[in-house]
Motif scaffolding. Structure first.
Motif, mmCIF file in Angstrom:
data_model
loop_
_atom_site.group_PDB
_atom_site.id
_atom_site.type_symbol
_atom_site.label_atom_id
_atom_site.label_comp_id
_atom_site.label_asym_id
_atom_site.label_seq_id
_atom_site.Cartn_x
_atom_site.Cartn_y
_atom_site.Cartn_z
ATOM 1 N N LEU A 9 0.834 -1.191 0.000
ATOM 2 C CA LEU A 9 0.000 0.000 0.000
ATOM 3 C C LEU A 9 0.871 1.244 0.000
ATOM 4 N N ASP A 10 0.374 2.312 -0.607
ATOM 5 C CA ASP A 10 0.975 3.620 -0.452
ATOM 6 C C ASP A 10 0.842 4.017 1.017
ATOM 7 N N VAL A 11 1.839 4.716 1.563
ATOM 8 C CA VAL A 11 1.822 5.008 2.997
ATOM 9 C C VAL A 11 0.619 5.879 3.385
ATOM 10 N N ALA A 12 0.226 6.820 2.521
ATOM 11 C CA ALA A 12 -0.920 7.673 2.852
ATOM 12 C C ALA A 12 -2.198 6.850 2.918
ATOM 13 N N GLU A 13 -2.355 5.902 1.989
ATOM 14 C CA GLU A 13 -3.537 5.042 2.020
ATOM 15 C C GLU A 13 -3.507 4.124 3.240
ATOM 16 N N ALA A 14 -2.324 3.652 3.617
ATOM 17 C CA ALA A 14 -2.217 2.797 4.796
ATOM 18 C C ALA A 14 -2.644 3.550 6.054
ATOM 19 N N VAL A 15 -2.219 4.799 6.179
ATOM 20 C CA VAL A 15 -2.610 5.603 7.335
ATOM 21 C C VAL A 15 -4.120 5.799 7.346
ATOM 22 N N ARG A 16 -4.702 6.063 6.212
ATOM 23 C CA ARG A 16 -6.154 6.248 6.139
ATOM 24 C C ARG A 16 -6.881 4.956 6.495
ATOM 25 N N ARG A 17 -6.357 3.826 6.068
ATOM 26 C CA ARG A 17 -7.017 2.546 6.334
ATOM 27 C C ARG A 17 -7.104 2.262 7.830
ATOM 28 N N ALA B 91 -5.820 6.460 12.036
ATOM 29 C CA ALA B 91 -4.797 7.392 12.508
ATOM 30 C C ALA B 91 -3.707 6.580 13.183
ATOM 31 N N LEU B 92 -2.504 7.159 13.203
ATOM 32 C CA LEU B 92 -1.399 6.498 13.880
ATOM 33 C C LEU B 92 -0.876 7.378 15.005
ATOM 34 N N GLN B 93 -0.634 6.782 16.164
ATOM 35 C CA GLN B 93 -0.023 7.512 17.272
ATOM 36 C C GLN B 93 1.308 8.099 16.810
ATOM 37 N N ALA B 94 1.560 9.362 17.159
ATOM 38 C CA ALA B 94 2.785 10.031 16.703
ATOM 39 C C ALA B 94 3.388 10.911 17.795
ATOM 40 N N GLN B 95 3.217 10.508 19.047
ATOM 41 C CA GLN B 95 3.775 11.295 20.142
ATOM 42 C C GLN B 95 5.295 11.384 20.056
ATOM 43 N N PRO C 97 5.039 6.530 14.099
ATOM 44 C CA PRO C 97 4.352 6.173 12.853
ATOM 45 C C PRO C 97 5.235 5.388 11.889
ATOM 46 N N TYR C 98 6.542 5.587 11.957
ATOM 47 C CA TYR C 98 7.445 4.829 11.094
ATOM 48 C C TYR C 98 7.431 3.350 11.484
ATOM 49 N N LEU C 99 7.520 3.069 12.777
ATOM 50 C CA LEU C 99 7.487 1.688 13.240
ATOM 51 C C LEU C 99 6.127 1.053 12.954
ATOM 52 N N ALA C 100 5.049 1.832 13.132
ATOM 53 C CA ALA C 100 3.705 1.303 12.869
ATOM 54 C C ALA C 100 3.556 0.910 11.408
ATOM 55 N N LEU C 101 4.055 1.721 10.496
ATOM 56 C CA LEU C 101 3.929 1.407 9.069
ATOM 57 C C LEU C 101 4.876 0.293 8.652
ATOM 58 N N TRP C 102 6.029 0.201 9.282
ATOM 59 C CA TRP C 102 6.946 -0.915 8.977
ATOM 60 C C TRP C 102 6.264 -2.242 9.259
ATOM 61 N N ARG D 137 3.136 -2.829 8.872
ATOM 62 C CA ARG D 137 1.915 -2.965 8.079
ATOM 63 C C ARG D 137 2.136 -2.948 6.574
ATOM 64 N N VAL D 138 3.160 -2.263 6.106
ATOM 65 C CA VAL D 138 3.340 -2.019 4.671
ATOM 66 C C VAL D 138 4.511 -2.832 4.145
ATOM 67 N N GLN D 139 4.234 -3.601 3.100
ATOM 68 C CA GLN D 139 5.288 -4.409 2.490
ATOM 69 C C GLN D 139 6.343 -3.502 1.856
ATOM 70 N N ASP D 140 7.608 -3.833 2.096
ATOM 71 C CA ASP D 140 8.748 -3.081 1.548
ATOM 72 C C ASP D 140 8.744 -1.619 1.986
ATOM 73 N N PHE D 141 8.231 -1.349 3.188
ATOM 74 C CA PHE D 141 8.211 0.027 3.681
ATOM 75 C C PHE D 141 9.633 0.541 3.888
ATOM 76 N N ALA D 142 9.852 1.793 3.494
ATOM 77 C CA ALA D 142 11.116 2.486 3.741
ATOM 78 C C ALA D 142 10.799 3.799 4.442
ATOM 79 N N PRO D 143 11.572 4.182 5.448
ATOM 80 C CA PRO D 143 11.302 5.440 6.151
ATOM 81 C C PRO D 143 11.198 6.633 5.219
ATOM 82 N N GLU D 144 11.955 6.600 4.122
ATOM 83 C CA GLU D 144 11.923 7.717 3.175
ATOM 84 C C GLU D 144 10.535 7.904 2.557
ATOM 85 N N ASP D 145 9.759 6.822 2.489
ATOM 86 C CA ASP D 145 8.397 6.931 1.954
ATOM 87 C C ASP D 145 7.538 7.827 2.845
ATOM 88 N N LEU D 146 7.656 7.638 4.162
ATOM 89 C CA LEU D 146 6.881 8.464 5.082
ATOM 90 C C LEU D 146 7.462 9.876 5.163
#
Length: 258
Positions: A24-32, A35-39, A44-49, A51-60
């Protein structure tokens, strides 16, 4: 159909994209996931890692920089990362709670300033935050009007004013000190905008976590039970479940909360 505890847990994990990573695109993953905790910057980087296949921090990083995803104080009076199109309605939904959490707090009331004094600064603050500013810069700006009380006024406004925390560069986009930018969201949400925001947030929550109870949603947002009951009443057959104060609800169909 009555779900077992195991089926309910698996359904929630699936809705939260935690049974398997998705492409998934990271923006679509967040919408799905609503919301992601971001204190903390890493959250949010760890949360997307997870959930998202082949996630790279640079994407977020890129999504924050392009403002497809924004970071702001929202549910539970904490920082969340949300899809940029969801920020304005979510902020409208939460505004009354965010505002009350600060303007009725003794840290603000001890200044003997009124709610109107703080609200009157919102248009000026929006203009000042037309470009990113640090908290120290904002406090210096507020100092000219409120003097010794500037830090308390800014403490209140940075929670409920429509603004985003914006990336400052460096690893994983956010570094200290925090930097703020005004949001195009309305300075004050009309009652109908607040109601529409609560309904949209509730549907997004159910699509990400449901089936869930009204109490679950209350814990997720800290919204008052009367506000949630009104939203459920207005949504009508868009949600299903058993009636009652502890009702369990779910979205009907696969409609997007818009």
């Amino acid at each position: 159909m009555r779900l077992t505890a195991r089926q309910l847990a698996l359904a929630t994990l699936d809705r939260q994209l935690l049974l398997e990573r998705r492409r998934l695109d990271v923006a679509e993953a967040v919408r799905r996931v609503c919301a992601l905790q971001a204190q903390t910057p890493a959250s949010p980087y760890l949360a997307l890692w997870n959930r998202v296949q082949d996630f790279a921090p640079e994407d977020l990083d890129a999504a924050f920089a392009d403002r497809r995803i924004v970071k702001a104080t929202l549910m539970r009076i904490t920082l969340h990362a949300v899809h940029t199109e969801d920020y304005a309605p979510y902020h409208a939904a939460m505004l009354s709670s965010l505002r009350a959490a600060r303007l009725y707090d003794r840290r603000f009331t001890s200044t003997e300033l009124t709610h109107s004094d703080a609200d009157a600064l919102l248009p000026e603050l929006a203009g000042f935050l037309a470009r990113p500013r640090t908290g120290a810069e904002v406090k210096d700006e507020v100092m000219g009007r409120f003097g010794e009380h500037a830090h308390r006024v800014w403490w209140a406004l940075r929670t409920y004013a429509p603004m985003h925390h914006v990336p400052t560069g460096g690893p994983w986009s956010f570094t200290q000190p925090n930097t703020y930018l005004a949001s195009p969201a309305a300075l004050g949400a009309a009652p109908q905008e607040a109601g529409a925001g609560v309904r949209r947030l509730l549907l997004a929550y159910l699509q990400a976590f449901g089936p869930a109870s009204a109490q679950d949603f209350a814990r997720f947002t800290l919204l008052r039970s009367a506000v949630i009951a009104q939203a459920l009443h207005e949504l009508g057959d868009q949600v299903g479940g058993r009636p009652g104060p502890r009702r369990t609800v779910r979205p009907v169909g696969r409609h997007r909360a818009r």
